[in-house]
Design a protein around this motif. Structure first.
Motif, PDB file in Angstrom:
ATOM      1  N   ALA A 136      35.775  64.216   5.638  1.00 58.65           N
ATOM      2  CA  ALA A 136      34.783  65.477   5.278  1.00 58.65           C
ATOM      3  C   ALA A 136      34.022  65.203   4.050  1.00 58.65           C
ATOM      4  O   ALA A 136      33.062  65.468   4.037  1.00 58.65           O
ATOM      5  CB  ALA A 136      35.601  66.691   5.337  1.00 58.65           C
ATOM      6  N   GLY A 137      34.702  64.532   3.214  1.00 61.79           N
ATOM      7  CA  GLY A 137      33.890  64.307   1.875  1.00 61.79           C
ATOM      8  C   GLY A 137      32.870  63.250   2.133  1.00 61.79           C
ATOM      9  O   GLY A 137      31.867  63.368   1.510  1.00 61.79           O
ATOM     10  N   GLY A 138      33.416  61.978   2.477  1.00 57.46           N
ATOM     11  CA  GLY A 138      32.338  61.211   2.783  1.00 57.46           C
ATOM     12  C   GLY A 138      30.989  61.645   3.488  1.00 57.46           C
ATOM     13  O   GLY A 138      29.840  61.308   3.128  1.00 57.46           O
ATOM     14  N   VAL A 169      31.013  60.061  -4.705  1.00 57.51           N
ATOM     15  CA  VAL A 169      31.494  61.471  -5.082  1.00 57.51           C
ATOM     16  C   VAL A 169      32.199  62.296  -4.009  1.00 57.51           C
ATOM     17  O   VAL A 169      32.973  63.107  -4.473  1.00 57.51           O
ATOM     18  CB  VAL A 169      30.414  62.170  -5.802  1.00 57.51           C
ATOM     19  CG1 VAL A 169      30.545  63.643  -6.231  1.00 57.51           C
ATOM     20  CG2 VAL A 169      29.692  61.461  -7.247  1.00 57.51           C
ATOM     21  N   GLY A 170      31.291  62.284  -2.924  1.00 57.59           N
ATOM     22  CA  GLY A 170      32.144  62.883  -1.798  1.00 57.59           C
ATOM     23  C   GLY A 170      33.352  62.538  -1.414  1.00 57.59           C
ATOM     24  O   GLY A 170      34.222  63.265  -1.171  1.00 57.59           O
ATOM     25  N   ALA A 176      29.273  72.892   0.761  1.00 60.28           N
ATOM     26  CA  ALA A 176      29.275  73.647   2.078  1.00 60.28           C
ATOM     27  C   ALA A 176      29.662  73.010   3.067  1.00 60.28           C
ATOM     28  O   ALA A 176      30.415  72.988   4.121  1.00 60.28           O
ATOM     29  CB  ALA A 176      27.727  74.302   2.250  1.00 60.28           C
ATOM     30  N   ALA A 177      28.969  71.572   3.192  1.00 62.48           N
ATOM     31  CA  ALA A 177      29.449  70.366   4.287  1.00 62.48           C
ATOM     32  C   ALA A 177      30.843  69.962   4.324  1.00 62.48           C
ATOM     33  O   ALA A 177      31.467  69.950   5.369  1.00 62.48           O
ATOM     34  CB  ALA A 177      28.515  69.192   4.107  1.00 62.48           C
ATOM     35  N   LEU A 178      31.328  69.897   3.151  1.00 64.27           N
ATOM     36  CA  LEU A 178      32.721  69.531   2.718  1.00 64.27           C
ATOM     37  C   LEU A 178      33.692  70.710   3.413  1.00 64.27           C
ATOM     38  O   LEU A 178      34.520  70.464   4.279  1.00 64.27           O
ATOM     39  CB  LEU A 178      33.135  69.368   1.439  1.00 64.27           C
ATOM     40  CG  LEU A 178      34.645  69.004   0.985  1.00 64.27           C
ATOM     41  CD1 LEU A 178      34.979  67.911   1.652  1.00 64.27           C
ATOM     42  CD2 LEU A 178      34.742  68.903  -0.457  1.00 64.27           C
TER      43      LEU A 178
END
Lengths: 276, 77
Positions: free
Chosen positions: A22-24, A96-97, A243-245
């Motif tokens: 999810a982070g990537g 960072v993600g 939000a995307a995470l």
């Protein structure tokens, strides 16, 4: 041995894998968003910086007959072209993600370790993403707003890094305080208005504490509209990342959990998180 | 992971099951710690390092992540 009646260990590995994925993904989305919208601004800021440096150098030449003008933009060009730095922005956002995704998964595991991994995952994931945005993006970002290239004195960089990290730590501590306040008040039977007002008070208090830190010492010789646009886009990049995470962590399926989820799929059938 | 626990209790050997539950917890704690340290190193590399992390990289790491630093609000020179 009584261990067999103990609750099974929290499924940390699937959670970490989910956090990384999810982070990537969130980093990539945020990086591409910024590549499209913020990079033209940064290119403009660097051209303005070069002009400023050239004007300063010309002035020094006129005054002293020799100039030691040494701009940061020219220095940067020696190492990487702007095109490579554009690519670097996306790579940085993905790194960072991924890192934020790891901490997201660990925080999720710590906060919700007492209940099943799949329980109310969408709501909990979005709530944690909101808390992360407040703690690490909005509150520190209000105290030390992002500056475009051309702002930032090499001599004060370690001082500013100290202040920035202090602001991040204060933001996280403030969110922990707000969360613990709400949890403890619920245990004592407080209603939702009291709990939520107390949590909001903790957030406002955190903001006040952030203003006890000294100001950013650097001058900002950038046109106001460019500065404003850049800061809005910087906060937007943070918002897109969180939000995307939250969305991806709440929706992504993982092998083992997906099959275990099947029995209670009756309720999940109409929910969008049964897909993806 | 967890598949070991039910199979061990089903065959009537609680000791390996107990050991594996404790082992899983210890392993998870170590994995969590390792992952957190790696994530911190990654964040340090892109947001804080000015050539000190790997001295051979000089300013390369800094300049490659230059735009990301500015955009995410990390202090830059």
């Amino acid at each position: 041995m009584t261990v067999s009646t103990e609750t099974p260990p929290y499924p940390l590995l699937p959670s970490l894998a989910r956090g990384l994925a999810a982070g990537g993904l969130a980093g990539l989305v945020s990086g591409l968003f910024s590549l499209l919208l913020a990079e033209p601004l940064m290119d403009r800021a660097i051209r303005l910086e070069e002009k400023r440096a050239a004007a300063q150098e010309a002035q020094e030449h006129a005054a002293h007959g020799h100039g030691g003008g040494h701009s940061h933009a020219a220095e940067a060009e020696e190492l990487f072209s702007r095109g490579t730095q554009h690519f670097g922005l996306v790579v940085t956002a993905v790194v960072v993600g991924l890192a934020v995704g790891v901490f997201f998964a660990l925080a999720y595991a710590l906060v919700h370790r007492a209940s099943a991994f799949t329980e109310r995952r969408w709501e909990r994931s979005m709530a944690l993403a909101g808390a992360g945005f407040l703690a690490l993006s909005l509150l520190p970002g209000l105290r030390y707003p992002a500056n475009p290239p051309g702002v930032g004195d090499g001599g004060t960089v370690s001082e500013r890094q100290g202040l920035w990290i202090a602001a991040l730590v204060i933001g996280v501590l403030g969110m922990l305080l707000a969360w613990q306040l709400a949890v403890r008040m619920r245990r004592h039977g407080s209603g939702a208005p009291a709990r939520q007002l107390a949590a909001a008070g903790a957030v406002a208090g955190t903001l006040a504490v952030l203003w006890l830190l000294p100001d950013n010492p650097d001058p900002v010789p950038v046109p106001a509209t460019l500065l404003w646009d850049f800061r809005v886009l910087s906060l937007a990049a943070h918002l897109v990342l969180w939000a995307a995470l939250g969305v991806a962590f709440g929706l992504l399926r993982d092998g083992g959990q997906g099959t275990r989820k099947a029995p209670d799929a009756g309720q999940a059938q109409d929910a969008p998180d049964a897909r993806v | 992971m967890s598949p070991q626990t039910p199979s061990a209790t089903a065959t009537g050997t609680p000791t390996p099951a107990a050991a594996s539950a404790a082992t899983i917890r210890t392993r998870d704690a170590l994995i969590a710690l390792g992952a957190a340290i790696l994530a911190l190193i990654a964040l340090y590399a892109v947001f804080v390092d000015n050539g000190q992390l790997v001295s051979a990289t000089g300013g390369y790491l800094h300049e490659f992540s230059h735009d990301g630093r500015h955009l995410f609000g990390a202090p830059c020179h």
